[in-house]
Motif scaffolding. Structure first.
Motif, PDB file in Angstrom:
ATOM      1  N   ALA A 225     -21.611  -7.627 -21.617  1.00 24.18           N
ATOM      2  CA  ALA A 225     -22.251  -8.028 -20.365  1.00 24.18           C
ATOM      3  C   ALA A 225     -22.525  -6.821 -19.474  1.00 24.18           C
ATOM      4  O   ALA A 225     -23.598  -6.722 -18.873  1.00 24.18           O
ATOM      5  CB  ALA A 225     -21.362  -9.029 -19.627  1.00 24.18           C
ATOM      6  N   VAL A 226     -21.588  -5.899 -19.408  1.00 22.61           N
ATOM      7  CA  VAL A 226     -21.785  -4.694 -18.595  1.00 22.61           C
ATOM      8  C   VAL A 226     -22.924  -3.848 -19.152  1.00 22.61           C
ATOM      9  O   VAL A 226     -23.779  -3.357 -18.397  1.00 22.61           O
ATOM     10  CB  VAL A 226     -20.473  -3.885 -18.507  1.00 22.61           C
ATOM     11  N   LEU A 227     -22.962  -3.693 -20.463  1.00 22.36           N
ATOM     12  CA  LEU A 227     -24.047  -2.909 -21.066  1.00 22.36           C
ATOM     13  C   LEU A 227     -25.412  -3.560 -20.853  1.00 22.36           C
ATOM     14  O   LEU A 227     -26.401  -2.864 -20.571  1.00 22.36           O
ATOM     15  CB  LEU A 227     -23.782  -2.710 -22.557  1.00 22.36           C
ATOM     16  N   ASN A 228     -25.486  -4.876 -20.957  1.00 19.39           N
ATOM     17  CA  ASN A 228     -26.760  -5.555 -20.716  1.00 19.39           C
ATOM     18  C   ASN A 228     -27.162  -5.482 -19.254  1.00 19.39           C
ATOM     19  O   ASN A 228     -28.353  -5.384 -18.936  1.00 19.39           O
ATOM     20  CB  ASN A 228     -26.684  -7.008 -21.179  1.00 19.39           C
ATOM     21  N   PHE A 229     -26.193  -5.508 -18.357  1.00 18.26           N
ATOM     22  CA  PHE A 229     -26.499  -5.376 -16.932  1.00 18.26           C
ATOM     23  C   PHE A 229     -27.043  -3.979 -16.643  1.00 18.26           C
ATOM     24  O   PHE A 229     -28.015  -3.828 -15.889  1.00 18.26           O
ATOM     25  CB  PHE A 229     -25.252  -5.659 -16.094  1.00 18.26           C
ATOM     26  N   MET A 230     -26.435  -2.968 -17.256  1.00 19.23           N
ATOM     27  CA  MET A 230     -26.939  -1.603 -17.079  1.00 19.23           C
ATOM     28  C   MET A 230     -28.339  -1.454 -17.666  1.00 19.23           C
ATOM     29  O   MET A 230     -29.193  -0.760 -17.106  1.00 19.23           O
ATOM     30  CB  MET A 230     -25.968  -0.611 -17.700  1.00 19.23           C
ATOM     31  N   LEU A 231     -28.586  -2.119 -18.793  1.00 15.16           N
ATOM     32  CA  LEU A 231     -29.921  -2.093 -19.387  1.00 15.16           C
ATOM     33  C   LEU A 231     -30.936  -2.774 -18.466  1.00 15.16           C
ATOM     34  O   LEU A 231     -32.058  -2.294 -18.314  1.00 15.16           O
ATOM     35  CB  LEU A 231     -29.895  -2.774 -20.755  1.00 15.16           C
ATOM     36  N   ALA A 232     -30.524  -3.869 -17.835  1.00 11.92           N
ATOM     37  CA  ALA A 232     -31.432  -4.560 -16.923  1.00 11.92           C
ATOM     38  C   ALA A 232     -31.766  -3.697 -15.717  1.00 11.92           C
ATOM     39  O   ALA A 232     -32.905  -3.712 -15.232  1.00 11.92           O
ATOM     40  CB  ALA A 232     -30.801  -5.875 -16.472  1.00 11.92           C
ATOM     41  N   LEU A 233     -30.797  -2.936 -15.233  1.00  9.26           N
ATOM     42  CA  LEU A 233     -31.069  -2.059 -14.093  1.00  9.26           C
ATOM     43  C   LEU A 233     -31.991  -0.906 -14.461  1.00  9.26           C
ATOM     44  O   LEU A 233     -32.845  -0.517 -13.664  1.00  9.26           O
ATOM     45  CB  LEU A 233     -29.755  -1.506 -13.538  1.00  9.26           C
ATOM     46  N   SER A 234     -31.823  -0.380 -15.652  1.00 12.58           N
ATOM     47  CA  SER A 234     -32.618   0.790 -16.020  1.00 12.58           C
ATOM     48  C   SER A 234     -34.033   0.434 -16.462  1.00 12.58           C
ATOM     49  O   SER A 234     -34.937   1.252 -16.323  1.00 12.58           O
ATOM     50  CB  SER A 234     -31.909   1.578 -17.118  1.00 12.58           C
TER      51      SER A 234
ATOM     52  N   ALA B 185     -35.695  -2.621 -15.599  1.00 12.76           N
ATOM     53  CA  ALA B 185     -36.316  -3.587 -14.687  1.00 12.76           C
ATOM     54  C   ALA B 185     -36.900  -4.779 -15.438  1.00 12.76           C
ATOM     55  O   ALA B 185     -37.937  -5.328 -15.082  1.00 12.76           O
ATOM     56  CB  ALA B 185     -37.377  -2.915 -13.817  1.00 12.76           C
ATOM     57  N   ARG B 186     -36.250  -5.189 -16.492  1.00 15.91           N
ATOM     58  CA  ARG B 186     -36.634  -6.378 -17.260  1.00 15.91           C
ATOM     59  C   ARG B 186     -35.692  -7.520 -16.914  1.00 15.91           C
ATOM     60  O   ARG B 186     -34.590  -7.311 -16.432  1.00 15.91           O
ATOM     61  CB  ARG B 186     -36.559  -6.108 -18.759  1.00 15.91           C
ATOM     62  N   MET B 187     -36.113  -8.725 -17.217  1.00 17.34           N
ATOM     63  CA  MET B 187     -35.318  -9.897 -16.863  1.00 17.34           C
ATOM     64  C   MET B 187     -34.407 -10.356 -17.990  1.00 17.34           C
ATOM     65  O   MET B 187     -33.316 -10.851 -17.729  1.00 17.34           O
ATOM     66  CB  MET B 187     -36.259 -11.034 -16.460  1.00 17.34           C
ATOM     67  N   TRP B 188     -34.800 -10.176 -19.261  1.00 17.63           N
ATOM     68  CA  TRP B 188     -34.016 -10.741 -20.351  1.00 17.63           C
ATOM     69  C   TRP B 188     -32.618 -10.132 -20.488  1.00 17.63           C
ATOM     70  O   TRP B 188     -31.682 -10.858 -20.816  1.00 17.63           O
ATOM     71  CB  TRP B 188     -34.774 -10.684 -21.672  1.00 17.63           C
ATOM     72  N   PRO B 189     -32.405  -8.819 -20.202  1.00 17.67           N
ATOM     73  CA  PRO B 189     -31.026  -8.336 -20.300  1.00 17.67           C
ATOM     74  C   PRO B 189     -30.124  -8.924 -19.216  1.00 17.67           C
ATOM     75  O   PRO B 189     -28.930  -9.129 -19.435  1.00 17.67           O
ATOM     76  CB  PRO B 189     -31.141  -6.824 -20.139  1.00 17.67           C
ATOM     77  N   LEU B 190     -30.717  -9.227 -18.068  1.00 15.87           N
ATOM     78  CA  LEU B 190     -29.923  -9.823 -16.993  1.00 15.87           C
ATOM     79  C   LEU B 190     -29.513 -11.248 -17.348  1.00 15.87           C
ATOM     80  O   LEU B 190     -28.369 -11.650 -17.102  1.00 15.87           O
ATOM     81  CB  LEU B 190     -30.720  -9.794 -15.689  1.00 15.87           C
ATOM     82  N   VAL B 191     -30.417 -11.995 -17.949  1.00 17.83           N
ATOM     83  CA  VAL B 191     -30.092 -13.359 -18.383  1.00 17.83           C
ATOM     84  C   VAL B 191     -29.012 -13.320 -19.461  1.00 17.83           C
ATOM     85  O   VAL B 191     -28.061 -14.109 -19.442  1.00 17.83           O
ATOM     86  CB  VAL B 191     -31.361 -14.074 -18.899  1.00 17.83           C
TER      87      VAL B 191
END
Length: 62
Positions: free
Chosen positions: A23-32, A34-40
């Motif tokens: 979850a932390v890695l996907n959140f960091m991916l979403a921040l870098s 600016a896509r929505m699917w890693p945040l979901v």
């Protein structure tokens, strides 16, 4: 020490740690990106982490 390693709650907590890392890695991916699917995916992994911690707490009560 051996009884701690064989406790059923340890497996749930280890699984929760893996889901939390994902979850932390996907959140960091979403921040870098600016896509929505890693945040979901990060939110869904956090929900699964909570369920694993709940299962560990239930097995600790037994």
């Amino acid at each position: 020490m051996r009884t701690v390693l064989l406790h059923p709650a340890l497996a749930w907590l280890a699984l929760a740690a893996l889901y939390l890392a994902g979850a932390v890695l996907n959140f960091m991916l979403a921040l870098s990106t600016a896509r929505m699917w890693p945040l979901v995916l990060a939110v869904s992994l956090m929900v699964i982490t909570g369920l694993c911690v709940t299962a560990a707490a239930r097995s600790l009560r037994r």
